[in-house]
Scaffold this motif. Structure first.
Motif, PDB file in Angstrom:
ATOM      1  N   THR A  24       3.521  -9.530  20.250  1.00  0.00           N
ATOM      2  CA  THR A  24       4.299 -10.417  19.400  1.00  0.00           C
ATOM      3  C   THR A  24       4.203  -9.987  17.946  1.00  0.00           C
ATOM      4  OG1 THR A  24       3.903 -12.255  20.903  1.00  0.00           O
ATOM      5  CG2 THR A  24       4.618 -12.818  18.698  1.00  0.00           C
ATOM      6  N   VAL A  25       2.994  -9.646  17.505  1.00  0.00           N
ATOM      7  CA  VAL A  25       2.814  -9.237  16.120  1.00  0.00           C
ATOM      8  C   VAL A  25       3.555  -7.943  15.832  1.00  0.00           C
ATOM      9  CG1 VAL A  25       1.124  -8.442  14.436  1.00  0.00           C
ATOM     10  CG2 VAL A  25       0.624 -10.436  15.848  1.00  0.00           C
ATOM     11  N   VAL A  26       3.461  -6.986  16.765  1.00  0.00           N
ATOM     12  CA  VAL A  26       4.088  -5.693  16.535  1.00  0.00           C
ATOM     13  C   VAL A  26       5.605  -5.809  16.538  1.00  0.00           C
ATOM     14  CG1 VAL A  26       4.425  -3.402  17.491  1.00  0.00           C
ATOM     15  CG2 VAL A  26       2.138  -4.386  17.409  1.00  0.00           C
ATOM     16  N   GLY A 261      -4.068  -8.130   0.731  1.00  0.00           N
ATOM     17  CA  GLY A 261      -3.968  -6.701   0.998  1.00  0.00           C
ATOM     18  C   GLY A 261      -2.739  -6.308   1.784  1.00  0.00           C
ATOM     19  N   GLU A 262      -1.849  -7.267   2.061  1.00  0.00           N
ATOM     20  CA  GLU A 262      -0.612  -6.972   2.790  1.00  0.00           C
ATOM     21  C   GLU A 262       0.600  -7.361   1.948  1.00  0.00           C
ATOM     22  OE1 GLU A 262      -2.536  -7.632   7.241  1.00  0.00           O
ATOM     23  OE2 GLU A 262      -0.791  -8.818   6.624  1.00  0.00           O
ATOM     24  N   PHE A 263       1.744  -6.738   2.275  1.00  0.00           N
ATOM     25  CA  PHE A 263       2.965  -6.916   1.492  1.00  0.00           C
ATOM     26  C   PHE A 263       4.173  -6.957   2.420  1.00  0.00           C
ATOM     27  CE2 PHE A 263      -0.214  -4.711  -0.928  1.00  0.00           C
ATOM     28  CZ  PHE A 263      -0.154  -5.261  -2.200  1.00  0.00           C
ATOM     29  N   GLN A 281      16.060  -5.717   7.278  1.00  0.00           N
ATOM     30  CA  GLN A 281      14.762  -5.932   7.904  1.00  0.00           C
ATOM     31  C   GLN A 281      13.741  -6.421   6.881  1.00  0.00           C
ATOM     32  OE1 GLN A 281      13.550  -2.102   9.396  1.00  0.00           O
ATOM     33  NE2 GLN A 281      14.814  -2.242  11.252  1.00  0.00           N
ATOM     34  N   GLY A 282      12.712  -7.057   7.400  1.00  0.00           N
ATOM     35  CA  GLY A 282      11.502  -7.301   6.639  1.00  0.00           C
ATOM     36  C   GLY A 282      10.398  -6.459   7.239  1.00  0.00           C
ATOM     37  N   VAL A 283       9.734  -5.665   6.413  1.00  0.00           N
ATOM     38  CA  VAL A 283       8.692  -4.775   6.893  1.00  0.00           C
ATOM     39  C   VAL A 283       7.380  -5.172   6.222  1.00  0.00           C
ATOM     40  CG1 VAL A 283       7.903  -2.389   7.074  1.00  0.00           C
ATOM     41  CG2 VAL A 283      10.347  -2.908   7.255  1.00  0.00           C
ATOM     42  N   ARG A 284       6.399  -5.507   7.040  1.00  0.00           N
ATOM     43  CA  ARG A 284       5.074  -5.869   6.522  1.00  0.00           C
ATOM     44  C   ARG A 284       4.169  -4.644   6.570  1.00  0.00           C
ATOM     45  NH1 ARG A 284       0.406  -8.250   8.971  1.00  0.00           N
ATOM     46  NH2 ARG A 284       1.547  -8.442  10.942  1.00  0.00           N
ATOM     47  N   ILE A 285       3.567  -4.307   5.421  1.00  0.00           N
ATOM     48  CA  ILE A 285       2.702  -3.140   5.333  1.00  0.00           C
ATOM     49  C   ILE A 285       1.365  -3.545   4.723  1.00  0.00           C
ATOM     50  CG2 ILE A 285       4.660  -1.575   5.080  1.00  0.00           C
ATOM     51  CD1 ILE A 285       4.013  -1.374   2.105  1.00  0.00           C
ATOM     52  N   ASN A 286       0.368  -2.699   4.908  1.00  0.00           N
ATOM     53  CA  ASN A 286      -0.891  -2.938   4.225  1.00  0.00           C
ATOM     54  C   ASN A 286      -0.973  -2.057   2.983  1.00  0.00           C
ATOM     55  OD1 ASN A 286      -1.682  -0.365   5.068  1.00  0.00           O
ATOM     56  ND2 ASN A 286      -3.037  -1.113   6.670  1.00  0.00           N
ATOM     57  N   SER A 287      -2.086  -2.133   2.287  1.00  0.00           N
ATOM     58  CA  SER A 287      -2.222  -1.421   1.016  1.00  0.00           C
ATOM     59  C   SER A 287      -2.302   0.089   1.183  1.00  0.00           C
ATOM     60  CB  SER A 287      -3.452  -1.922   0.261  1.00  0.00           C
ATOM     61  OG  SER A 287      -4.624  -1.752   1.045  1.00  0.00           O
ATOM     62  N   ASP A 288      -2.471   0.560   2.425  1.00  0.00           N
ATOM     63  CA  ASP A 288      -2.469   1.994   2.703  1.00  0.00           C
ATOM     64  C   ASP A 288      -1.102   2.497   3.167  1.00  0.00           C
ATOM     65  OD1 ASP A 288      -5.222   2.367   2.105  1.00  0.00           O
ATOM     66  OD2 ASP A 288      -5.744   1.526   4.062  1.00  0.00           O
ATOM     67  N   GLY A 289      -0.115   1.603   3.208  1.00  0.00           N
ATOM     68  CA  GLY A 289       1.222   2.001   3.623  1.00  0.00           C
ATOM     69  C   GLY A 289       1.436   2.010   5.117  1.00  0.00           C
ATOM     70  N   VAL A 290       0.518   1.431   5.873  1.00  0.00           N
ATOM     71  CA  VAL A 290       0.676   1.358   7.324  1.00  0.00           C
ATOM     72  C   VAL A 290       1.604   0.192   7.668  1.00  0.00           C
ATOM     73  CG1 VAL A 290      -0.507   0.995   9.524  1.00  0.00           C
ATOM     74  CG2 VAL A 290      -1.608   2.327   7.712  1.00  0.00           C
ATOM     75  N   VAL A 291       2.627   0.458   8.465  1.00  0.00           N
ATOM     76  CA  VAL A 291       3.566  -0.591   8.891  1.00  0.00           C
ATOM     77  C   VAL A 291       2.897  -1.458   9.953  1.00  0.00           C
ATOM     78  CG1 VAL A 291       5.771  -1.081   9.991  1.00  0.00           C
ATOM     79  CG2 VAL A 291       5.587   0.792   8.331  1.00  0.00           C
ATOM     80  N   LEU A 292       2.798  -2.752   9.679  1.00  0.00           N
ATOM     81  CA  LEU A 292       2.141  -3.694  10.579  1.00  0.00           C
ATOM     82  C   LEU A 292       3.129  -4.503  11.402  1.00  0.00           C
ATOM     83  CD1 LEU A 292      -0.457  -5.081   8.005  1.00  0.00           C
ATOM     84  CD2 LEU A 292      -0.807  -3.249   9.670  1.00  0.00           C
ATOM     85  N   GLN A 293       4.323  -4.691  10.882  1.00  0.00           N
ATOM     86  CA  GLN A 293       5.295  -5.561  11.553  1.00  0.00           C
ATOM     87  C   GLN A 293       6.677  -5.310  10.988  1.00  0.00           C
ATOM     88  OE1 GLN A 293       4.386  -9.715  11.092  1.00  0.00           O
ATOM     89  NE2 GLN A 293       5.820 -10.386  12.646  1.00  0.00           N
TER      90      GLN A 293
END
Length: 331
Positions: A24-26, A261-263, A281-293
């Protein structure tokens, strides 16, 4: 390693539940849609901000006003404006881009909880601020061609904003044959000494920066080249820049997410260069640029670019220059 068939029944249920939560999160939650309609004849909610105790949202619209949401029974009402040349008779409801220098065109907001001040960037009238009673905003710095976004550092109160170009204005981008340039800048306004400093230059396109909650860095999008960079404000890498992410589409405004730490990044696939269909789209990333959602808004914002994806109270508030409402996505 044990397979699902080898696990006891109770553990198997836990295993299945965890798989469900992870998937669900992914793949994206936020599949329940509602909206806040703008007043009749008004369009273009490109930004949003929430005041103390989550009041609002405030939003910016095409005709030069900043509106405030007062609940479903009242809706949006006038809150602030950016220039004394604006008249309600001439400007209310206008979509004429050539009236921008008269009516104003605020494009972004950032609320500072500690002072109850609402910072505004107007494409024609620069960086401004207004207090909790609204009205005519006070211009802090002017003389820019095309400001697009603003964010306040939660730690020291510095204000970060982007000037999209040294050569063209907002109204130029809809003209035939328009091509962008690489003259954008990341700027910082110090409210103590009232000075503006240039942190980055040579940026491609506008969009909006987001300062980390600890004040250590600022995220910087470049719309036309599909790039997000990290500019370090503190620490051993201070005053340096690193490439963070090349998203699959054009990144616009970036906003801090609910988790530290997320954006959230407002991304429009196929906006520049223009494809037959735009996928917002809405793209959620962390401070390292990893796409979380990744959350698709293609159903409710069909073929429209989005400029804002902002999380508040477990919901996503989505804005576009081409709609008459703010979309709200919840779980």
């Amino acid at each position: 390693m044990a397979t699902p068939q080898m696990l006891p029944t109770s553990l198997l249920y836990v295993f299945i539940a965890l798989l469900y939560v992870f998937s669900t999160v992914v793949s994206g939650q936020f599949n329940i849609f509602s909206k806040y309609d703008l007043p009749t004849g008004v369009s273009g909610p490109t930004s949003a901000a929430f005041g103390a105790l989550s009041k609002g949202p405030f939003t910016t619209v095409n005709d030069g006003r900043i509106l405030k949401w007062l609940g479903s029974r009242i809706g949006f009402v006038d809150f602030a404006y950016t220039t004394s040349t604006r008249s309600k008779k001439l400007c209310d409801g206008t979509t004429d881009p050539d009236l921008g220098p008269v009516c104003g065109r605020p494009l972004a907001l950032s609320y500072q909880q500690s002072t109850s001040l609402l910072y505004i960037v107007d494409a024609y009238f620069g960086l401004l601020v207004v207090g909790p009673l609204g009205g005519l905003a006070n211009q802090l710095v002017g003389g820019f061609k095309f400001l697009t976004e603003v964010d306040v550092n939660l730690i020291n109160g510095d204000v970060y904003f982007i000037d999209a170009s040294l050569t063209y204005e907002l109204r130029n981008i809809t003209q035939p044959g328009f091509t962008g340039d690489a003259t954008g800048r990341l700027l910082r306004y110090n409210p103590v000494n009232k000075q503006v400093s240039v942190l980055l230059s040579g940026l491609n396109g506008g969009g909006g920066p987001a300062v980390s909650s600890d004040g250590r860095f600022v995220m910087v999008p470049e719309i036309t080249v599909m790039r997000i960079s990290k500019y370090w404000l503190a620490g051993p890498k201070a005053n340096t820049t690193e490439l963070l992410l090349n998203p699959s589409g054009n990144p616009n405004k970036i906003k801090r997410a609910g988790r530290v730490g997320e954006f959230w990044v407002a991304v429009s696939i196929g906006n520049y260069p223009r494809r037959p269909l735009i996928e917002p789209q809405g793209v959620r990333i962390n401070s390292d640029g990893v796409v979380l959602q990744t959350v698709s808004f293609a159903t409710q914002f069909f073929n429209r670019s989005v400029t804002l994806v902002q999380e508040q109270g477990g919901k996503l508030y989505v804005g576009s220059p081409r709609t008459t409402y703010i979309g709200i996505y919840s779980n």
